[in-house]
Design a protein around this motif. Structure first.
Motif, short mmCIF file in Angstrom:
data_model
loop_
_atom_site.label_atom_id
_atom_site.label_comp_id
_atom_site.label_asym_id
_atom_site.label_seq_id
_atom_site.Cartn_x
_atom_site.Cartn_y
_atom_site.Cartn_z
N MET A 1 0.84 -1.20 0.00
CA MET A 1 0.00 0.00 0.00
C MET A 1 0.87 1.25 0.00
SD MET A 1 -2.93 1.24 2.76
CE MET A 1 -4.16 0.06 2.21
N LYS A 2 0.40 2.29 -0.68
CA LYS A 2 1.11 3.56 -0.69
C LYS A 2 0.15 4.66 -0.23
CE LYS A 2 4.25 4.52 -3.66
NZ LYS A 2 5.00 4.77 -4.91
N VAL A 3 0.62 5.48 0.70
CA VAL A 3 -0.18 6.56 1.28
C VAL A 3 0.49 7.88 0.96
CG1 VAL A 3 -1.09 7.56 3.41
CG2 VAL A 3 -0.93 5.06 3.18
N VAL A 4 -0.26 8.81 0.37
CA VAL A 4 0.23 10.16 0.14
C VAL A 4 -0.54 11.11 1.05
CG1 VAL A 4 0.34 12.11 -1.48
CG2 VAL A 4 1.02 9.83 -2.23
N VAL A 5 0.20 11.94 1.80
CA VAL A 5 -0.41 12.95 2.67
C VAL A 5 -0.04 14.32 2.12
CG1 VAL A 5 -0.65 13.83 5.01
CG2 VAL A 5 -0.10 11.41 4.65
N ALA A 6 -1.05 15.10 1.75
CA ALA A 6 -0.80 16.47 1.29
C ALA A 6 -0.94 17.40 2.48
CB ALA A 6 -1.78 16.85 0.19
N SER A 7 0.12 18.14 2.79
CA SER A 7 0.14 19.00 3.98
C SER A 7 0.49 20.43 3.61
CB SER A 7 1.16 18.47 4.99
OG SER A 7 1.35 19.41 6.04
N ASP A 8 -0.30 21.37 4.15
CA ASP A 8 0.06 22.79 3.99
C ASP A 8 0.73 23.32 5.25
OD1 ASP A 8 -1.99 22.99 5.83
OD2 ASP A 8 -3.33 24.16 4.54
N LEU A 9 1.09 22.40 6.16
CA LEU A 9 1.81 22.69 7.41
C LEU A 9 0.94 23.39 8.46
CD1 LEU A 9 5.27 23.83 5.98
CD2 LEU A 9 4.55 21.54 6.69
#
Length: 280
Positions: A1-9
């Motif tokens: 499995m691959k997880v991408v987390v998009a963060s603007d901090l």
């Protein structure tokens, strides 16, 4: 499995970072933390902003990643989130995209669907996990909105994969026709009774079809009369669920209008973390 987390901090997206890292540990998955800096910054300031973002994410990883888990990959680039995040996901093809709760103080006048999170939730090939709450433990109970379509079955499939072992509460909301139409109380009562019998038979058959495909977790079918958004919110609250799963689609027509409005209402002010599964 691959997880991408998009963060603007922001503090909201840090909850998403923590949840993504927790999912990585739970599934032995590859985790990628993605930050998109403003592409219109002057060149020198852009380099400094990207360096600062990379350091901030690395520091957060050191704080929360356990000793037995490989650290997430950190990817920082200049761009425009509504464009760059989909492009990045198209390249790496994650199994789930994790986002923080949108900032309601900066909402688009057109509503949630026009925010970055809304655009991604409605167009992503991968399921989108919108994180509202701090990630303190693995999900234990998920409410899954069910309308007995292929989209419901796909939502169930992804929920089983993301939260193996959790209790899955398959929740269907229905409304009795003719309740507010003219007629004697006796007539209306008979119409309601007949509608209930017919609808319950249909619901039972569809629930059996859906639950027969479930290979992990515990299944709890829930049938409630009422408006879908209200029923799903009530079920989340009453069952103390920590995840809501909804399937949406973009095929057009009345079904899209009704189910799309359900998703939009729930995502404007989510009752808990929400997994949005698109059926493209």
């Amino acid at each position: 499995m691959k997880v991408v987390v998009a963060s603007d901090l922001s503090y909201r997206s840090m909850s998403a970072v923590h949840r993504g890292i927790l999912l990585g540990a739970q599934h032995a998955a590859d985790v990628v933390l993605l930050h998109v800096s403003d592409e219109e910054l002057p060149a020198k300031l852009s380099v400094e902003a990207q360096s600062w973002a990379r350091d901030a994410l690395a520091a957060e990883c050191r704080r929360v990643v356990n000793d037995n888990q490989p650290p997430p990959t950190i990817h920082v680039q200049a761009g425009w989130p509504k464009r760059t995040i989909p492009e990045f996901c198209a390249m790496v093809r994650p199994d789930v995209l994790v986002l923080g709760l949108h900032d309601r103080t900066k909402d688009s006048p057109f509503g949630f669907h026009d925010t970055t999170a809304g655009r991604l939730a409605s167009s992503s090939d991968a399921p989108v996990l919108l994180v509202r709450d701090p990630a303190k433990k693995s999900y234990e109970k998920a409410v899954i909105g069910v309308d007995f379509s292929q989209y419901s079955r796909k939502a169930l499939m992804h929920a089983q994969r993301l939260v193996p072992g959790a209790e899955l509460r398959l929740t269907h909301a229905y409304q009795v026709p003719f309740r507010s139409r003219f007629g004697t109380p006796e007539y209306l009562k008979e119409v309601e009774s007949s509608a209930r019998r017919e609808l319950n038979a249909f619901v039972e058959a569809q629930m059996n079809l859906l639950t027969s495909s479930a290979t992990t977790g515990r299944i709890a079918p829930v049938i409630r009369e009422g408006v879908a958004t209200e029923v799903l919110r009530a079920e989340v609250e009453q069952s103390a669920a920590d995840l809501l799963v909804i399937g949406t689609h973009g095929s057009g027509g009345l079904s899209q209008l009704l189910w799309g409005s359900v998703a939009g209402n729930l995502l404007e002010s989510p009752p808990c973390d929400v997994l949005v599964v698109q059926a493209h």
